[in-house]
Design an enzyme around this catalytic site. Structure first.
Site, PDB file in Angstrom:
ATOM      1  N   ASP A  47      -0.269  23.224  68.594  1.00 65.00           N
ATOM      2  CA  ASP A  47       1.144  23.287  68.981  1.00 65.00           C
ATOM      3  C   ASP A  47       2.036  22.597  67.950  1.00 65.00           C
ATOM      4  OD1 ASP A  47       0.258  24.552  71.161  1.00 65.00           O
ATOM      5  OD2 ASP A  47       0.769  22.974  72.605  1.00 65.00           O
ATOM      6  N   TYR A  50       2.619  24.733  65.001  1.00 64.06           N
ATOM      7  CA  TYR A  50       3.511  25.827  65.367  1.00 64.06           C
ATOM      8  C   TYR A  50       4.956  25.303  65.373  1.00 64.06           C
ATOM      9  CZ  TYR A  50       5.809  29.289  68.370  1.00 64.06           C
ATOM     10  OH  TYR A  50       6.668  30.216  68.886  1.00 64.06           O
ATOM     11  N   LEU A  97     -13.965  44.567  95.657  1.00 63.98           N
ATOM     12  CA  LEU A  97     -14.754  44.699  96.886  1.00 63.98           C
ATOM     13  C   LEU A  97     -15.934  45.631  96.666  1.00 63.98           C
ATOM     14  CD1 LEU A  97     -11.780  45.285  99.358  1.00 63.98           C
ATOM     15  CD2 LEU A  97     -13.232  43.251  99.268  1.00 63.98           C
ATOM     16  N   GLU A 136      -8.355  46.182 108.021  1.00 56.53           N
ATOM     17  CA  GLU A 136      -7.057  46.526 107.432  1.00 56.53           C
ATOM     18  C   GLU A 136      -7.162  47.828 106.656  1.00 56.53           C
ATOM     19  OE1 GLU A 136      -6.399  43.384 104.648  1.00 56.53           O
ATOM     20  OE2 GLU A 136      -6.256  41.842 106.185  1.00 56.53           O
ATOM     21  N   LYS A 138      -7.010  50.137 103.518  1.00 59.62           N
ATOM     22  CA  LYS A 138      -7.170  49.839 102.088  1.00 59.62           C
ATOM     23  C   LYS A 138      -6.115  50.652 101.336  1.00 59.62           C
ATOM     24  CE  LYS A 138     -10.600  49.408  98.457  1.00 59.62           C
ATOM     25  NZ  LYS A 138      -9.945  50.146  97.378  1.00 59.62           N
ATOM     26  N   ASP A 140      -3.915  52.263  98.540  1.00 61.81           N
ATOM     27  CA  ASP A 140      -4.251  52.792  97.219  1.00 61.81           C
ATOM     28  C   ASP A 140      -3.087  52.553  96.257  1.00 61.81           C
ATOM     29  OD1 ASP A 140      -5.781  53.966  95.349  1.00 61.81           O
ATOM     30  OD2 ASP A 140      -5.653  56.003  96.138  1.00 61.81           O
ATOM     31  N   GLU A 196      -0.901  44.386  97.563  1.00 62.84           N
ATOM     32  CA  GLU A 196      -0.894  45.664  96.854  1.00 62.84           C
ATOM     33  C   GLU A 196       0.529  46.155  96.634  1.00 62.84           C
ATOM     34  OE1 GLU A 196      -4.006  46.336  96.283  1.00 62.84           O
ATOM     35  OE2 GLU A 196      -4.188  48.461  95.742  1.00 62.84           O
ATOM     36  N   TYR A 248      -2.011  40.822 101.674  1.00 66.30           N
ATOM     37  CA  TYR A 248      -3.244  40.836 102.472  1.00 66.30           C
ATOM     38  C   TYR A 248      -4.235  39.727 102.093  1.00 66.30           C
ATOM     39  CZ  TYR A 248      -4.660  43.702  98.455  1.00 66.30           C
ATOM     40  OH  TYR A 248      -4.887  44.165  97.194  1.00 66.30           O
ATOM     41  N   LYS A 336     -15.092  53.141 102.749  1.00 63.42           N
ATOM     42  CA  LYS A 336     -14.307  54.222 102.185  1.00 63.42           C
ATOM     43  C   LYS A 336     -14.272  55.420 103.132  1.00 63.42           C
ATOM     44  CE  LYS A 336     -12.899  53.291  98.240  1.00 63.42           C
ATOM     45  NZ  LYS A 336     -13.384  53.418  96.991  1.00 63.42           N
ATOM     46  N   CYS A 430     -31.633  66.370  70.993  1.00 63.68           N
ATOM     47  CA  CYS A 430     -30.352  65.680  71.187  1.00 63.68           C
ATOM     48  C   CYS A 430     -29.245  66.547  70.590  1.00 63.68           C
ATOM     49  CB  CYS A 430     -30.380  64.314  70.498  1.00 63.68           C
ATOM     50  SG  CYS A 430     -28.770  63.513  70.487  1.00 63.68           S
ATOM     51  N   CYS A 433     -27.661  64.318  67.388  1.00 68.91           N
ATOM     52  CA  CYS A 433     -28.351  63.999  66.132  1.00 68.91           C
ATOM     53  C   CYS A 433     -29.537  64.922  65.875  1.00 68.91           C
ATOM     54  CB  CYS A 433     -28.797  62.542  66.121  1.00 68.91           C
ATOM     55  SG  CYS A 433     -30.156  62.210  67.248  1.00 68.91           S
ATOM     56  N   CYS A 448     -32.891  60.893  74.093  1.00 69.76           N
ATOM     57  CA  CYS A 448     -32.905  61.174  72.658  1.00 69.76           C
ATOM     58  C   CYS A 448     -33.761  60.103  71.983  1.00 69.76           C
ATOM     59  CB  CYS A 448     -31.473  61.116  72.132  1.00 69.76           C
ATOM     60  SG  CYS A 448     -31.358  60.855  70.366  1.00 69.76           S
ATOM     61  N   CYS A 454     -28.815  58.057  65.763  1.00 65.96           N
ATOM     62  CA  CYS A 454     -28.034  58.914  66.647  1.00 65.96           C
ATOM     63  C   CYS A 454     -26.598  58.400  66.752  1.00 65.96           C
ATOM     64  CB  CYS A 454     -28.669  58.981  68.034  1.00 65.96           C
ATOM     65  SG  CYS A 454     -27.717  60.020  69.150  1.00 65.96           S
TER      66      CYS A 454
HETATM   67  S1  IVH Z   1      -8.840  42.257  99.810  1.00 64.21           S
HETATM   68  C1  IVH Z   1     -11.566  39.467  97.820  1.00 64.21           C
HETATM   69  N1  IVH Z   1      -7.468  43.926 101.267  1.00 64.21           N
HETATM   70  O1  IVH Z   1      -8.832  47.096  96.889  1.00 64.21           O
HETATM   71  C2  IVH Z   1     -10.757  40.470  98.467  1.00 64.21           C
HETATM   72  N2  IVH Z   1      -7.956  44.545  99.019  1.00 64.21           N
HETATM   73  O2  IVH Z   1     -11.528  47.463  95.829  1.00 64.21           O
HETATM   74  C3  IVH Z   1      -9.731  41.055  97.611  1.00 64.21           C
HETATM   75  N3  IVH Z   1      -6.991  46.684  98.326  1.00 64.21           N
HETATM   76  O3  IVH Z   1      -8.546  44.938  94.141  1.00 64.21           O
HETATM   77  C4  IVH Z   1      -9.122  42.252  98.095  1.00 64.21           C
HETATM   78  N4  IVH Z   1      -6.011  47.159 100.242  1.00 64.21           N
HETATM   79  O4  IVH Z   1      -6.427  46.158  94.965  1.00 64.21           O
HETATM   80  C5  IVH Z   1      -8.029  43.705 100.067  1.00 64.21           C
HETATM   81  N5  IVH Z   1      -6.220  45.292 102.658  1.00 64.21           N
HETATM   82  C6  IVH Z   1      -6.761  45.054 101.471  1.00 64.21           C
HETATM   83  C7  IVH Z   1      -6.640  45.976 100.396  1.00 64.21           C
HETATM   84  C8  IVH Z   1      -7.262  45.677  99.185  1.00 64.21           C
HETATM   85  C9  IVH Z   1      -6.224  47.564  98.999  1.00 64.21           C
HETATM   86  C10 IVH Z   1      -7.456  46.863  96.938  1.00 64.21           C
HETATM   87  C11 IVH Z   1      -7.215  45.681  96.022  1.00 64.21           C
HETATM   88  C12 IVH Z   1      -8.574  45.311  95.489  1.00 64.21           C
HETATM   89  C13 IVH Z   1      -9.331  46.578  95.690  1.00 64.21           C
HETATM   90  C14 IVH Z   1     -10.810  46.290  95.807  1.00 64.21           C
END
Ligand code: IVH
Length: 700
Positions: A47, A50, A97, A136, A138, A140, A196, A248, A336, A430, A433, A448, A454
């Protein structure tokens, strides 16, 4: 750390021309250090040095005010350069997760939670038919961490690789659903709220309509639109985008503010955050599965995209004890939604060569939208899978996409013309190559045999080497690696560190600035942690968790290398030491030792050692990890905690758990009915702990 240039001309002796040249040099140099500091998190100078550069710049400008440059560092006081976002390290990693793809996997998960505990009162709380779990949706979108100090928003960061993200504070401040000041009372002085950022369907459609009108490329789905909108260098653009935030989870908190997850969500709401209104506290796995079915039915009518539901053990004490493995918690899982399917035409089957030489057939498809994402390739896995499906070029195929995994072909439709189309012949050479390909007895894959000659294998290895969780070299995409390899600029990983800007700047698509940026990004990675380094080598079966385990056990590159080179066969002590590590099976040990047995790999390691500073594994501070570096063996039956919990606890405290006692063992924890291990420990004079001793040690 290099020092600031000394022996420079005193400012009052500088001529006009010298001053001009020096201001130019200082502007470039300070800006380079700013970038190393703010973006790459890897300063090259102290630092004080700098500051000396900035002071000299200011002194010259004071004497020659007419020479002040438009890009002078004095005009950008400490601000990160506008070429990107500054990097920020998350005080607590942002975890991801594990996924459960069906109900059986969910039941399995809760069985493993149950088996983690041993004491009857704990087990009662986690029985799969009664356990309290928060369910909860999930969302997107993209996850984000918001840091509040004394109730004020001070930092917004993207997830990045989970350890380091990007500073998007000015962008998140523009979101109406993110409080700039926490409402209510009772918040910890320091708290990182996590959740999210997402975009709702009507806003997404309107944004794309506008982009179409302006001739701009359209976003493929709301998640891409949300990510693209947040990562804008100009926050005014983010402000115009319809982004929202659901809270969340949380990261660092200066004090415990809740006993359960449901409690925590209530607090987050009271402090001004939106939480998903569908979230529900459930009791027992059957209620969770009902929640999942309900959400699947509601999904199409929701204004935002969800791709599953998340289950979180509600009791935060239990969560703490469960801890996490590698990047995912043991106390939560994503369930999922079933994969989405679509039909399209299989245009062509091509063969891809992976970094270990595996030939993988890939289907090129007529592009089709599946669950909001355009799919134009799918994997066919291997020769047997193509035979099983009897997939032929020209067939109509059913494809499915689940979460982030590569789309798959699940069926080839046998229409009238199917039989007339030629069957696919899997190549025995292959495609890259031309070396012979072999399929060993009992294996599904053709491989291969080209090894080092390769190109595909070499390029894939370098791609892995520079990838995000390995050396993380920004600005060096797959395309560049291939081009540089083809032009012989990089033949092996060490060549990366010998690249010069002059070799790159004249290439098509590059210029002086982009070449300089890349060289800086590479230089910033010369210092690397042992675990990242091990992972980057791309040894078969050695993913991040194994790399971390090895780093933690062997501590230094030199020691690890020596041990792996000594571990020639199963009788060697070095082999046994490796194989005894909890989490390393016989196959993985064989792959690691096999890697070191190859002469060319040893040469690659020599070269890398010359270029790099591979940092010894740094155990967490003693307070946080009182067992750092210790090796522990558990034997016999423990009464209060399960073997799994004891091991997890030992690892969380920095220890390595092994399965057999040797001179390297520090402690042997002995439960009821111990076997020969307790005897061996006594013979070797190793400290033996009773279960009570262990619990005292583990509680700290
Ligand atoms: S909990 C350690 N709760 O899913 C727990 N994640 O696949 C951290 N996500 O990176 C996540 N809805 O972006 C949690 N109700 C929810 C969520 C959630 C979406 C996403 C989040 C995480 C990803 C993991």
């Amino acid at each position: 750390m290099s020092r600031a240039p000394s022996g420079e001309t005193a400012v009052d002796k500088l001529s006009q021309a010298e001053a001009k040249a020096e201001l130019k040099r200082l502007a470039a140099e300070i800006s380079r250090h700013d970038k190393l500091y703010y973006q790459n998190d890897a300063p090259e100078i102290a630092d004080a040095d700098y500051d000396a550069l900035r002071r000299r710049n200011a002194a010259i400008e004071a004497r020659f005010p007419d020479l002040i440059r438009a890009d002078s560092p004095s005009r950008r006081v400490g601000a990160p350069p506008a070429t990107g976002f500054a990097k920020v390290r998350h005080p607590h990693p942002m975890l991801s997760l594990d996924n459960a793809m069906n109900e059986d996997e969910v039941r399995e998960f809760f069985k493993s939670v149950r088996n983690f505990f041993r004491a009857p009162e704990d087990v009662k709380r986690v029985e799969p038919d009664s356990i309290a779990v928060m369910a909860e949706p999930k969302i997107d979108g993209l996850s984000c961490s918001l840091r509040y100090e004394h109730g004020k928003l001070v930092l917004g960061a993207t997830r990045g690789d989970g350890v380091t993200g990007e500073d998007v504070t000015r962008n998140v401040e523009t979101l109406g659903t993110i409080p700039k000041r926490l409402a209510g009372r009772g918040w910890p002085d320091i708290i990182e709220v996590r959740g999210e950022i997402y975009m709702e369907h009507p806003g997404f459609a309107a944004l794309n309509r506008e982009r179409e009108k302006d001739g701009e490329p359209l976003f493929a789905n709301p998640r891409n639109a949300a990510a693209g909108s947040l990562r804008q260098l100009d926050p005014a653009i983010t402000a115009k985008r319809p982004l929202k935030f659901f809270a969340y989870a949380w990261g660092e908190a200066s004090e415990r503010f809740a006993k359960s997850h449901s409690d925590a969500l209530k607090h987050l709401k009271a402090w001004g955050f939106a939480t998903d209104p569908h979230s529900k506290l459930c009791h027992g796995v059957e209620q969770l599965l009902t929640f999942h079915r309900d959400m699947a039915a509601k999904r199409a009518a929701l204004p935002y995209d969800i791709d599953g539901v998340v289950y979180k053990v509600n009791d935060l004490d239990l969560e703490d004890r469960l801890g996490f493995v590698s990047r995912a918690p043991r106390w939560a899982i994503a369930h999922k939604f079933p994969a989405q399917r679509a039909q399209t035409m299989l245009k062509h089957i091509r063969i891809q060569v992976g970094r270990q030489g595996t030939l993988t057939p890939v289907a090129d498809l007529e592009p089709v939208t599946v669950g909001g994402v355009v799919v134009s390739h799918a994997t066919l896995h291997n020769e047997d899978e193509i035979d099983r499906l009897d997939a032929r070029e020209g067939d109509t195929v059913v494809i499915q996409r689940a979460g982030d995994v590569i789309p798959q072909i699940v069926e080839a439709i046998k229409d009238a013309k199917h039989d007339k189309r030629p069957k696919f012949k899997f190549p025995h050479k292959c495609p890259v190559c031309d070396s012979l390909a072999v399929r060993e007895e009992g294996e599904a894959a053709w491989r291969c045999t080209g090894g080092l000659i390769c190109a595909a294998q070499a390029v894939e290895r370098i791609r892995h080497f520079v990838s995000r969780n390995a050396f993380d070299i920004e600005g060096l995409g797959d395309k560049h690696v291939t081009e540089f390899w083809n032009d012989k600029l990089i033949k092996s990983p060490a060549d990366l560190f010998r690249l010069k800007a002059a070799q790159i700047e004249s290439r098509e698509g590059w210029g002086e600035t982009s070449a300089r940026k890349l060289i800086d990004a590479i230089a910033a990675r010369k210092r690397i942690s042992l675990e990242r380094f091990i992972y980057a080598l791309g040894i078969p079966q050695t993913g991040e968790a194994t790399a971390k385990l090895l780093a933690r056990h062997y501590r230094s590159f030199e020691r690890w290398r020596e041990a792996m080179t000594d571990a020639k066969d199963h009788d060697d002590a070095a082999w046994q030491e490796l194989n005894n590590l909890h989490g390393i099976g016989e196959d993985t040990a064989a792959d690691i030792v096999g890697f070191f047995a190859e002469r060319h790999n040893q040469q690659v390691l020599d070269e890398l050692e010359d270029e790099l500073e591979i940092q010894d594994y740094a155990p967490p501070a003693a307070g946080a990890a009182p067992l750092a570096g210790k090796t522990i063996v558990f034997t016999g039956t423990l009464a209060a905690v399960s073997r799994n919990e004891a091991k997890a606890r030992a690892e969380a405290l920095g220890a390595t758990v092994t399965s057999s006692v040797s001179a390297k063992t520090d402690y042997v924890v002995v439960g009821a009915d111990p076997g020969s291990k307790a005897k061996k420990a006594a013979e070797l004079g190793i400290k033996v702990l009773s279960e009570d001793d262990w619990l005292k040690l583990a509680r700290g």
